[in-house]
Design a protein around this motif. Structure first.
Motif, mmCIF file in Angstrom:
data_model
loop_
_atom_site.group_PDB
_atom_site.id
_atom_site.type_symbol
_atom_site.label_atom_id
_atom_site.label_comp_id
_atom_site.label_asym_id
_atom_site.label_seq_id
_atom_site.Cartn_x
_atom_site.Cartn_y
_atom_site.Cartn_z
ATOM 1 N N LYS A 70 0.436 -1.140 -0.214
ATOM 2 C CA LYS A 70 0.100 -0.312 0.074
ATOM 3 C C LYS A 70 0.951 1.667 -0.397
ATOM 4 O O LYS A 70 0.362 2.440 -0.172
ATOM 5 N N LYS A 71 2.199 1.180 0.697
ATOM 6 C CA LYS A 71 3.405 2.107 0.319
ATOM 7 C C LYS A 71 3.882 2.478 -1.502
ATOM 8 O O LYS A 71 4.183 3.245 -0.928
ATOM 9 N N GLY A 72 3.321 0.975 -1.642
ATOM 10 C CA GLY A 72 3.582 1.275 -3.385
ATOM 11 C C GLY A 72 4.805 0.094 -3.146
ATOM 12 O O GLY A 72 5.706 1.018 -4.135
ATOM 13 N N HIS A 73 6.007 -0.358 -2.684
ATOM 14 C CA HIS A 73 6.951 -1.077 -2.795
ATOM 15 C C HIS A 73 6.480 -2.054 -3.139
ATOM 16 O O HIS A 73 5.013 -2.914 -3.730
ATOM 17 N N LEU A 74 7.696 -3.219 -3.748
ATOM 18 C CA LEU A 74 7.398 -4.430 -3.985
ATOM 19 C C LEU A 74 7.496 -5.098 -3.504
ATOM 20 O O LEU A 74 7.984 -4.795 -2.621
ATOM 21 N N VAL A 75 6.740 -5.962 -3.743
ATOM 22 C CA VAL A 75 7.299 -7.469 -2.756
ATOM 23 C C VAL A 75 6.884 -9.190 -3.155
ATOM 24 O O VAL A 75 5.960 -9.065 -3.698
ATOM 25 N N GLN A 76 8.053 -9.747 -2.597
ATOM 26 C CA GLN A 76 8.820 -10.857 -3.811
ATOM 27 C C GLN A 76 7.918 -11.733 -2.227
ATOM 28 O O GLN A 76 8.086 -11.580 -1.518
ATOM 29 N N ILE A 77 7.265 -13.013 -3.164
ATOM 30 C CA ILE A 77 6.700 -14.047 -2.196
ATOM 31 C C ILE A 77 7.113 -15.323 -2.971
ATOM 32 O O ILE A 77 6.731 -15.043 -4.048
ATOM 33 N N TYR A 78 7.391 -16.633 -2.213
ATOM 34 C CA TYR A 78 7.052 -17.802 -3.361
ATOM 35 C C TYR A 78 6.026 -18.419 -2.802
ATOM 36 O O TYR A 78 5.884 -18.965 -1.553
ATOM 37 N N PRO A 79 5.333 -17.984 -3.593
ATOM 38 C CA PRO A 79 4.141 -19.378 -3.430
ATOM 39 C C PRO A 79 3.597 -20.665 -3.209
ATOM 40 O O PRO A 79 3.090 -21.295 -2.236
ATOM 41 N N GLU A 80 5.498 -21.356 -3.760
ATOM 42 C CA GLU A 80 5.160 -23.142 -2.746
ATOM 43 C C GLU A 80 5.853 -22.670 -1.500
ATOM 44 O O GLU A 80 5.483 -23.667 -0.983
ATOM 45 N N GLY A 81 6.091 -22.006 -1.230
ATOM 46 C CA GLY A 81 6.394 -22.044 0.274
ATOM 47 C C GLY A 81 7.838 -23.091 0.721
ATOM 48 O O GLY A 81 7.695 -22.215 2.107
ATOM 49 N N HIS A 82 8.160 -22.167 -0.216
ATOM 50 C CA HIS A 82 9.843 -23.878 0.345
ATOM 51 C C HIS A 82 10.474 -24.006 -1.396
ATOM 52 O O HIS A 82 10.069 -23.321 -2.701
ATOM 53 N N ASN A 83 12.081 -24.696 -1.096
ATOM 54 C CA ASN A 83 12.995 -24.511 -2.369
ATOM 55 C C ASN A 83 12.546 -26.045 -3.257
ATOM 56 O O ASN A 83 12.019 -26.998 -1.701
#
Length: 168
Positions: A70-83
């Motif tokens: 909401k501050k306009g930042h980029l956020v990365q997430i790995y939906p698999e939750g693990h390598n």
């Protein structure tokens, strides 16, 4: 802001994406393993780490991610939750769908072949933005909507991975 999702080979995925989305700062949702001691915690917080604790199953990372988006930042997430252990894309946990919907930001899917190392070339595709709001009917989303959107986004990531494999 935008939520960047990616398949996950190892911690180098984040480093690679930092350069991909440069000069924007890329916050990252990381497991409790990346926050083991004070030095690692300091480093993760400095570089924009948001802790997802799989032991306590706290959903605090959702709130923190939404706040940054909401501050306009980029956020990365790995939906698999693990390598990945074999390079295949596993099932996605739907928390990233909740983050994108609550922050009202698009999802930008990315895939990489994970070939990190000296004298190796990493291959990556950045997909088209996905606006989840376009796929919701009504003002509120349901559990079924979240499940359907999760499957839709995962299928787009699988298509990107197939395209990446064709190119290399």
């Amino acid at each position: 802001g935008a939520l960047i999702i990616s398949n996950h080979y190892n911690p180098w995925d984040y480093v690679f994406n930092v350069f991909t989305f440069f000069p924007r700062k890329l916050y990252v949702v990381a497991s409790e393993d990346a926050f083991r001691n004070k030095l690692q915690t300091f480093g993760m917080k400095f570089f924009g780490g948001i802790q997802a604790n799989r032991v306590t199953r706290s959903m605090r990372f959702v709130t923190e991610s939404v706040k940054e988006l909401k501050k306009g930042h980029l956020v990365q997430i790995y939906p698999e939750g693990h390598n990945t252990d074999d390079g295949t894309i596993k099932a996605f946990y739907p928390s990233y769908i909740l983050i994108a919907l609550r922050a009202n930001v698009p999802i930008v899917p990315t895939v990489t072949d994970g070939r990190y190392g000296l004298f190796k070339r990493v291959h990556m595709i950045v997909g088209e933005r996905i606006d989840l709001a376009e796929h919701i009917t009504g003002e509120r989303y349901t559990k079924e909507d979240v499940e359907r959107l999760n499957e839709m986004v995962r299928n787009k990531v699988l298509e990107l991975r197939a395209e990446l494999d064709r190119r290399i």
